[in-house]
Design an enzyme around this catalytic site. Structure first.
Site, mmCIF file in Angstrom:
data_model
loop_
_atom_site.group_PDB
_atom_site.id
_atom_site.type_symbol
_atom_site.label_atom_id
_atom_site.label_comp_id
_atom_site.label_asym_id
_atom_site.label_seq_id
_atom_site.Cartn_x
_atom_site.Cartn_y
_atom_site.Cartn_z
ATOM 1 N N ASP A 1 -11.789 -7.469 -12.056
ATOM 2 C CA ASP A 1 -11.138 -7.415 -10.742
ATOM 3 C C ASP A 1 -11.165 -8.765 -10.047
ATOM 4 O O ASP A 1 -10.261 -9.099 -9.281
ATOM 5 C CB ASP A 1 -11.867 -6.421 -9.825
ATOM 6 C CG ASP A 1 -11.701 -4.994 -10.273
ATOM 7 O OD1 ASP A 1 -10.541 -4.557 -10.388
ATOM 8 O OD2 ASP A 1 -12.721 -4.308 -10.522
ATOM 9 N N ASP B 1 -4.572 -3.166 -11.413
ATOM 10 C CA ASP B 1 -5.564 -3.146 -10.344
ATOM 11 C C ASP B 1 -4.942 -2.410 -9.163
ATOM 12 O O ASP B 1 -3.828 -2.720 -8.752
ATOM 13 C CB ASP B 1 -5.918 -4.597 -9.979
ATOM 14 C CG ASP B 1 -6.944 -4.674 -8.869
ATOM 15 O OD1 ASP B 1 -7.964 -3.968 -8.940
ATOM 16 O OD2 ASP B 1 -6.720 -5.457 -7.928
ATOM 17 N N HIS C 1 -12.560 3.141 -1.589
ATOM 18 C CA HIS C 1 -13.956 3.125 -2.062
ATOM 19 C C HIS C 1 -14.908 2.690 -0.950
ATOM 20 O O HIS C 1 -15.827 1.918 -1.164
ATOM 21 C CB HIS C 1 -14.098 2.205 -3.280
ATOM 22 C CG HIS C 1 -13.226 2.593 -4.434
ATOM 23 N ND1 HIS C 1 -12.058 1.933 -4.752
ATOM 24 C CD2 HIS C 1 -13.344 3.586 -5.338
ATOM 25 C CE1 HIS C 1 -11.492 2.500 -5.804
ATOM 26 N NE2 HIS C 1 -12.244 3.511 -6.180
ATOM 27 N N ASP D 1 -1.965 1.971 -17.110
ATOM 28 C CA ASP D 1 -3.202 1.230 -17.383
ATOM 29 C C ASP D 1 -3.390 1.090 -18.894
ATOM 30 O O ASP D 1 -3.768 0.027 -19.398
ATOM 31 C CB ASP D 1 -4.426 1.961 -16.814
ATOM 32 C CG ASP D 1 -4.382 2.159 -15.303
ATOM 33 O OD1 ASP D 1 -5.188 1.552 -14.614
ATOM 34 O OD2 ASP D 1 -3.514 2.928 -14.824
ATOM 35 N N THR E 1 -11.633 -2.381 1.104
ATOM 36 C CA THR E 1 -11.188 -1.263 0.281
ATOM 37 C C THR E 1 -10.526 -0.161 1.108
ATOM 38 O O THR E 1 -10.894 0.075 2.257
ATOM 39 C CB THR E 1 -12.385 -0.675 -0.498
ATOM 40 O OG1 THR E 1 -11.932 0.362 -1.342
ATOM 41 C CG2 THR E 1 -13.463 -0.143 0.439
ATOM 42 N N LYS F 1 -5.823 -7.982 -2.252
ATOM 43 C CA LYS F 1 -6.550 -8.522 -1.098
ATOM 44 C C LYS F 1 -6.628 -10.058 -1.158
ATOM 45 O O LYS F 1 -6.561 -10.720 -0.125
ATOM 46 C CB LYS F 1 -7.941 -7.876 -1.019
ATOM 47 C CG LYS F 1 -7.826 -6.426 -0.485
ATOM 48 C CD LYS F 1 -9.162 -5.805 -0.190
ATOM 49 C CE LYS F 1 -9.730 -4.990 -1.305
ATOM 50 N NZ LYS F 1 -9.003 -3.718 -1.577
ATOM 51 N N GLY G 1 -6.827 -2.573 -4.169
ATOM 52 C CA GLY G 1 -6.710 -3.666 -5.128
ATOM 53 C C GLY G 1 -7.436 -4.939 -4.724
ATOM 54 O O GLY G 1 -7.313 -5.391 -3.584
ATOM 55 N N THR H 1 -5.150 1.240 -9.168
ATOM 56 C CA THR H 1 -4.590 2.440 -9.817
ATOM 57 C C THR H 1 -4.497 3.623 -8.852
ATOM 58 O O THR H 1 -3.507 4.351 -8.853
ATOM 59 C CB THR H 1 -5.454 2.830 -11.039
ATOM 60 O OG1 THR H 1 -5.458 1.728 -11.944
ATOM 61 C CG2 THR H 1 -4.909 4.056 -11.747
HETATM 62 P P1 AMP Z 1 -10.465 -1.394 -3.989
HETATM 63 O O1 AMP Z 1 -10.630 -2.471 -2.977
HETATM 64 O O2 AMP Z 1 -11.083 -0.096 -3.572
HETATM 65 O O3 AMP Z 1 -9.055 -1.237 -4.420
HETATM 66 O O4 AMP Z 1 -11.317 -1.867 -5.233
HETATM 67 C C1 AMP Z 1 -11.029 -3.055 -5.934
HETATM 68 C C2 AMP Z 1 -11.251 -2.816 -7.421
HETATM 69 O O5 AMP Z 1 -12.585 -2.383 -7.640
HETATM 70 C C3 AMP Z 1 -10.369 -1.715 -7.992
HETATM 71 O O6 AMP Z 1 -10.079 -2.009 -9.327
HETATM 72 C C4 AMP Z 1 -11.231 -0.495 -7.933
HETATM 73 O O7 AMP Z 1 -10.893 0.429 -8.904
HETATM 74 C C5 AMP Z 1 -12.614 -1.081 -8.176
HETATM 75 N N1 AMP Z 1 -13.620 -0.292 -7.463
HETATM 76 C C6 AMP Z 1 -14.171 -0.557 -6.260
HETATM 77 N N2 AMP Z 1 -15.051 0.400 -5.914
HETATM 78 C C7 AMP Z 1 -15.067 1.284 -6.911
HETATM 79 C C8 AMP Z 1 -15.773 2.493 -7.164
HETATM 80 N N3 AMP Z 1 -16.646 2.975 -6.285
HETATM 81 N N4 AMP Z 1 -15.514 3.149 -8.329
HETATM 82 C C9 AMP Z 1 -14.622 2.660 -9.214
HETATM 83 N N5 AMP Z 1 -13.926 1.532 -9.036
HETATM 84 C C10 AMP Z 1 -14.136 0.852 -7.912
HETATM 85 MG MG MG Z 2 -9.133 -3.224 -10.677
HETATM 86 MG MG MG Z 3 -7.571 -1.475 -13.356
#
Ligand code: AMP
Ligand code: MG
Ligand code: MG
Length: 320
Positions: A259, A120, A210, A51, A207, A236, A232, A122
């Site tokens: 994102d 994206d 998250h 990153d 997600t 998606k 990511g 991570t």
């Molecule tokens: P995900 O679908 O969970 O992979 O989330 C998509 C993007 O949003 C990624 O970059 C995640 O790091 C970020 N993201 C979503 N929800 C959160 C959260 N609660 N805290 C930190 N980053 C989040």
């Molecule tokens: Mg991201």
């Molecule tokens: Mg990132």
């Protein structure tokens, strides 16, 4: 000598090459075996060496060529000299052969805002779910996302074990591992085969790491046939444009402008729609708050079905 190409098309052509270099760095860090993980706000909000290096690479490479751009990157890094090895100076010639849509021909460098997510997905990267990972460079003008580049460093890695963990700085556009998707509104999106999800099926992608009650309540109200839980935002949107999912539903804060900016352009360029959970367009001016507080709702086709099934209780819990 002044270039005959517009600022926007030169920027997209450069960002394409920069995103490819980013993909190489993402693969190198895995190959070297030390991710050097740092926790940011929580155990599911991580930063790795990749990153950091990729953000330095993208932001410095762009700033050198386009010094008047506003560039907003996800990672909070201390200022300092960036290693010359991280700088990419190339531009993708195929993009320069394309016409700039007329409404963007007069854009000046200082009018553009670039949103950078160096890596994206991570959390998934640290867990070896490598094809979830993307590098996102989104370009906005007057608050609207108008151009975007997505590099997927590990595209194809499961189909080609030998190429897995490839660490080849020369890996170019023809390399089996990895790909770069790009798009400009009014021109189209390229670097993939557009496919629609099966008609009549509600395949919802959301997600993986998250999730919460609101996220799940919203999905349940949409009568899903299948729920895919993957990492990511970039990943998606790729599922939507390749027919693997019918809608991306994330009824929660957490996703940020970096994102959604590039993925939104790719989806919009092929006729899809991405908004917050209320149906509002996302704004990408440099002054805007980074958090997409009212979640994300996106579909290639049939967006209205999903928008009309968001429960009022979910809407009232998510303030834009
Ligand atoms: P995900 O679908 O969970 O992979 O989330 C998509 C993007 O949003 C990624 O970059 C995640 O790091 C970020 N993201 C979503 N929800 C959160 C959260 N609660 N805290 C930190 N980053 C989040
Ligand atoms: Mg991201
Ligand atoms: Mg990132």
């Amino acid at each position: 000598m002044a270039s005959s190409h517009t600022v926007l098309m030169r920027l997209v052509a450069s960002a394409y090459s920069i995103a490819q270099k980013a993909g190489t760095i993402v693969r190198c860090v895995i190959a070297e075996g030390d991710l050097d993980i740092v926790q940011k706000t929580s155990a599911t909000d991580l930063q790795t060496k990749a990153d950091r290096l990729v953000q330095m690479s993208i932001c410095s490479s762009l700033a050198r060529k386009f010094p008047k751009l506003t560039i907003i990157g996800e990672e909070d890094l201390p200022p300092g000299e960036v290693d010359q090895e991280l700088i990419e100076d190339g531009q993708w010639e195929e993009i320069l052969k394309q016409p700039c849509p007329s409404q963007y021909q007069a854009i000046k460098e200082e009018d553009l805002v670039v949103w950078v997510d160096p890596l994206d997905g991570t959390k998934e990267y640290t867990e070896g779910l490598l094809d979830n990972v993307t590098v996102l460079i989104g370009i906005a003008y007057e608050g609207k996302a108008i151009a975007g580049i997505i590099n997927q460093p590990y595209y194809n890695y499961q189909n080609n074990e030998k190429e897995k963990h490839r660490n080849d700085a020369k890996a170019g556009p023809d390399a089996v591992l990895g790909r770069t998707i790009w798009g400009v509104l009014g021109l189209g999106a390229f670097g993939f085969q557009l496919k629609e999800a099966p008609a009549g099926k509600h395949i919802i992608t959301t997600t993986r790491s998250h999730s919460n009650k609101l996220v799940n309540d919203c999905i349940s109200a949409m009568n899903p046939d299948t729920v895919l839980r993957v990492g990511g935002a970039g990943n998606k949107i790729i599922q939507l444009i390749e027919g693997k999912a019918s809608a991306y539903v994330f009824a929660s804060a957490g996703c940020k402008k970096w994102d959604t900016c590039a993925p939104e352009v790719i989806l919009h360029a092929v006729g899809g729609k991405l908004t917050d959970i209320h149906g509002n367009a996302l704004k990408y001016n440099k002054e805007v708050k980074h958090m997409n507080s009212a979640g994300v709702l996106a579909a290639l086709r049939n967006y209205e079905y999903y928008a009309s099934h968001v429960p009022e209780s979910v809407k009232s819990a998510l303030i834009p």
